[in-house]
Write an enzyme that holds these catalytic residues in place. Structure first.
Site, PDB file in Angstrom:
ATOM      1  N   ASN A  43      27.509  59.650  14.047  1.00 54.27           N
ATOM      2  CA  ASN A  43      28.659  58.946  14.627  1.00 54.27           C
ATOM      3  C   ASN A  43      28.512  58.848  16.138  1.00 54.27           C
ATOM      4  O   ASN A  43      28.153  59.814  16.809  1.00 54.27           O
ATOM      5  CB  ASN A  43      29.956  59.674  14.272  1.00 54.27           C
ATOM      6  N   VAL A  44      28.846  57.678  16.643  1.00 54.21           N
ATOM      7  CA  VAL A  44      28.750  57.460  18.090  1.00 54.21           C
ATOM      8  C   VAL A  44      30.104  57.708  18.758  1.00 54.21           C
ATOM      9  O   VAL A  44      30.219  57.597  19.973  1.00 54.21           O
ATOM     10  CB  VAL A  44      28.212  56.045  18.405  1.00 54.21           C
ATOM     11  N   ASP A  45      31.127  58.038  17.952  1.00 49.55           N
ATOM     12  CA  ASP A  45      32.440  58.326  18.550  1.00 49.55           C
ATOM     13  C   ASP A  45      32.437  59.733  19.158  1.00 49.55           C
ATOM     14  O   ASP A  45      31.449  60.471  19.038  1.00 49.55           O
ATOM     15  CB  ASP A  45      33.561  58.147  17.502  1.00 49.55           C
ATOM     16  N   HIS A  54      22.465  58.947  16.829  1.00 49.52           N
ATOM     17  CA  HIS A  54      22.527  57.495  17.029  1.00 49.52           C
ATOM     18  C   HIS A  54      23.186  57.119  18.362  1.00 49.52           C
ATOM     19  O   HIS A  54      23.598  55.972  18.547  1.00 49.52           O
ATOM     20  CB  HIS A  54      23.261  56.812  15.854  1.00 49.52           C
ATOM     21  N   CYS A  73      23.269  45.442  35.343  1.00 45.81           N
ATOM     22  CA  CYS A  73      22.806  46.711  35.898  1.00 45.81           C
ATOM     23  C   CYS A  73      22.864  46.671  37.433  1.00 45.81           C
ATOM     24  O   CYS A  73      22.323  45.741  38.041  1.00 45.81           O
ATOM     25  CB  CYS A  73      21.376  46.957  35.424  1.00 45.81           C
ATOM     26  N   CYS A 128      18.954  46.839  38.569  1.00 43.82           N
ATOM     27  CA  CYS A 128      17.940  45.797  38.362  1.00 43.82           C
ATOM     28  C   CYS A 128      18.523  44.465  37.890  1.00 43.82           C
ATOM     29  O   CYS A 128      17.786  43.537  37.614  1.00 43.82           O
ATOM     30  CB  CYS A 128      16.873  46.282  37.378  1.00 43.82           C
ATOM     31  N   ASN A 186      31.483  63.869  -0.242  1.00 43.13           N
ATOM     32  CA  ASN A 186      31.538  62.402  -0.229  1.00 43.13           C
ATOM     33  C   ASN A 186      32.208  61.949  -1.526  1.00 43.13           C
ATOM     34  O   ASN A 186      31.800  62.390  -2.603  1.00 43.13           O
ATOM     35  CB  ASN A 186      30.105  61.823  -0.143  1.00 43.13           C
ATOM     36  N   PRO A 187      33.205  61.087  -1.444  1.00 37.56           N
ATOM     37  CA  PRO A 187      33.835  60.618  -2.689  1.00 37.56           C
ATOM     38  C   PRO A 187      32.871  59.825  -3.564  1.00 37.56           C
ATOM     39  O   PRO A 187      33.099  59.682  -4.761  1.00 37.56           O
ATOM     40  CB  PRO A 187      34.978  59.705  -2.204  1.00 37.56           C
ATOM     41  N   ALA A 211      36.646  63.847   3.237  1.00 44.48           N
ATOM     42  CA  ALA A 211      36.233  64.974   4.077  1.00 44.48           C
ATOM     43  C   ALA A 211      37.422  65.750   4.643  1.00 44.48           C
ATOM     44  O   ALA A 211      37.370  66.983   4.735  1.00 44.48           O
ATOM     45  CB  ALA A 211      35.351  64.456   5.208  1.00 44.48           C
TER      46      ALA A 211
HETATM   47  P1  OAD Z   1      28.360  54.302   6.019  1.00 40.50           P
HETATM   48  O1  OAD Z   1      29.419  53.334   6.344  1.00 40.50           O
HETATM   49  O2  OAD Z   1      27.059  53.804   5.524  1.00 40.50           O
HETATM   50  O3  OAD Z   1      28.854  55.292   4.907  1.00 40.50           O
HETATM   51  C1  OAD Z   1      30.059  55.965   4.947  1.00 40.50           C
HETATM   52  C2  OAD Z   1      30.020  56.996   3.839  1.00 40.50           C
HETATM   53  O4  OAD Z   1      31.210  57.761   3.943  1.00 40.50           O
HETATM   54  C3  OAD Z   1      29.999  56.430   2.418  1.00 40.50           C
HETATM   55  O5  OAD Z   1      29.031  57.146   1.662  1.00 40.50           O
HETATM   56  C4  OAD Z   1      31.400  56.699   1.885  1.00 40.50           C
HETATM   57  O6  OAD Z   1      31.408  56.973   0.492  1.00 40.50           O
HETATM   58  C5  OAD Z   1      31.789  57.922   2.663  1.00 40.50           C
HETATM   59  N1  OAD Z   1      33.218  58.074   2.898  1.00 40.50           N
HETATM   60  C6  OAD Z   1      34.155  57.122   3.054  1.00 40.50           C
HETATM   61  N2  OAD Z   1      35.348  57.683   3.326  1.00 40.50           N
HETATM   62  C7  OAD Z   1      35.146  59.016   3.315  1.00 40.50           C
HETATM   63  C8  OAD Z   1      35.983  60.133   3.536  1.00 40.50           C
HETATM   64  N3  OAD Z   1      37.278  60.004   3.814  1.00 40.50           N
HETATM   65  N4  OAD Z   1      35.426  61.367   3.461  1.00 40.50           N
HETATM   66  C9  OAD Z   1      34.105  61.528   3.200  1.00 40.50           C
HETATM   67  N5  OAD Z   1      33.283  60.513   2.982  1.00 40.50           N
HETATM   68  C10 OAD Z   1      33.778  59.270   3.050  1.00 40.50           C
HETATM   69  O7  OAD Z   1      28.183  55.242   7.291  1.00 40.50           O
HETATM   70  P2  OAD Z   1      26.958  56.170   7.693  1.00 40.50           P
HETATM   71  O8  OAD Z   1      26.322  56.783   6.498  1.00 40.50           O
HETATM   72  O9  OAD Z   1      27.429  57.047   8.772  1.00 40.50           O
HETATM   73  O10 OAD Z   1      23.654  53.536  12.358  1.00 40.50           O
HETATM   74  O11 OAD Z   1      25.971  55.118   8.294  1.00 40.50           O
HETATM   75  C11 OAD Z   1      24.785  55.575   8.844  1.00 40.50           C
HETATM   76  C12 OAD Z   1      24.379  54.700   9.954  1.00 40.50           C
HETATM   77  O12 OAD Z   1      24.256  53.369   9.529  1.00 40.50           O
HETATM   78  C13 OAD Z   1      25.354  54.615  11.116  1.00 40.50           C
HETATM   79  O13 OAD Z   1      25.238  55.663  12.029  1.00 40.50           O
HETATM   80  C14 OAD Z   1      24.948  53.342  11.758  1.00 40.50           C
HETATM   81  C15 OAD Z   1      24.905  52.524  10.492  1.00 40.50           C
HETATM   82  O14 OAD Z   1      24.275  51.379  10.570  1.00 40.50           O
HETATM   83  C16 OAD Z   1      23.265  52.772  13.374  1.00 40.50           C
HETATM   84  O15 OAD Z   1      24.001  51.958  13.890  1.00 40.50           O
HETATM   85  C17 OAD Z   1      21.871  53.033  13.835  1.00 40.50           C
END
Ligand code: OAD
Length: 252
Positions: A87-89, A106, A152, A155, A220-221, A238
């Protein structure tokens, strides 16, 4: 207890931050997977900036949820602890995880960096709100100020968000920190929460860390490619699952 926690967008979902691949992931009909790319930025930097501007605003207005709090609690109780978040937050940080116990693999949405040179700064957007950016860097008109893409100061190339886009390398320093943590010993417990585990390195890290008898818990659901390897599956949101799980683990 030596612990590794890996998180993804699902952990921030209950703070109101849309996941990437969930139903709210699309922004103005754009697929995030297509916007978070160097190609999208090259094609339409204003559009990409606007998307990040809105995401930053949403994150600023959001609060850490019970999942972020539970992970911080676990960090306090573990002998050794590392959180690797995609997460970038800044919600993990605001929930109290110290910098040295967290890797944002990320990047950080509040960092702005130059698309050409090494210039980078955190909170650049707040220091240079769009109106100031417009005055500094020149905008076509008042009404366009919000759309200005800053340049920037070193540059003059376009500034971009300090995040990793699809097809880009992971930040070397952060990768090293993850590797160093692995080098220092095996983990007793690995928790992977709220991620689709799309990227091979996420699965690889979870398996490497837990391979010598460590527990691998997935929160994960939904099922993911990692589910088949987990020693325990918690199919709940979560913010519901993690506080209970962490309390159980601490009592043990
Ligand atoms: P995703 O959006 O791919 O997946 C979110 C996951 O969270 C899914 O598997 C859902 O089932 C699960 N989910 C949803 N609500 C939930 C909850 N309340 N509690 C627990 N799980 C829940 O997000 P990421 O896997 O984080 O990268 O994505 C990975 C990366 O892909 C991101 O960091 C970003 C994206 O593209 C870049 O931008 C490089």
């Amino acid at each position: 207890m030596r612990v590794l926690v890996i998180t993804g967008a699902g952990v921030s979902a209950e703070s109101g931050i849309p996941t990437f691949r969930g139903k709210d992931g699309f922004w103005r009909n754009f697929d995030p997977a297509k916007l978070a790319t160097p190609e999208a930025f090259a094609r339409d930097p204003k559009l990409v900036w606007e998307w990040y501007h809105e995401r930053r605003q949403r994150i600023r207005n959001a609060q850490p949820n019970a999942a972020h709090q539970a992970i911080s609690k676990l960090a306090q109780h573990a002998n050794e602890f590392l959180l690797v978040t995609q997460n970038v937050d800044d919600l993990h940080a605001r929930a109290g995880i110290p910098k040295e116990k967290m890797v944002q693999i990320h990047g950080d949405i509040f960092v702005t960096k130059c698309s050409r040179c090494d210039f980078r700064r955190r909170d650049y957007e707040q220091e240079h709100p769009p109106s100031v950016a417009a005055a500094t860097y020149g905008a076509a008109g008042e009404h366009e100020q919000r759309d200005v893409v800053p340049r920037c100061p070193e540059c003059d190339a376009l500034m971009r968000p300090g995040v990793v886009w699809f097809g880009e390398q992971l930040p070397l320093n952060e990768l090293r920190r993850v590797e160093n943590y692995f080098d220092r010993g095996r983990c007793d417990l690995v928790i992977v929460a709220g991620t689709t585990a799309t990227f091979g390195y996420i699965i690889d890290w979870a398996l490497r860390a837990s391979r010598h008898g460590g527990e691998l818990i997935e929160v994960n659901p939904e099922e993911t490619p990692l589910s088949q390897f987990a020693t325990r599956l918690v199919r709940e949101p979560a913010a519901v699952a993690l506080p209970l799980l962490v309390n159980q683990l601490i009592e043990l």
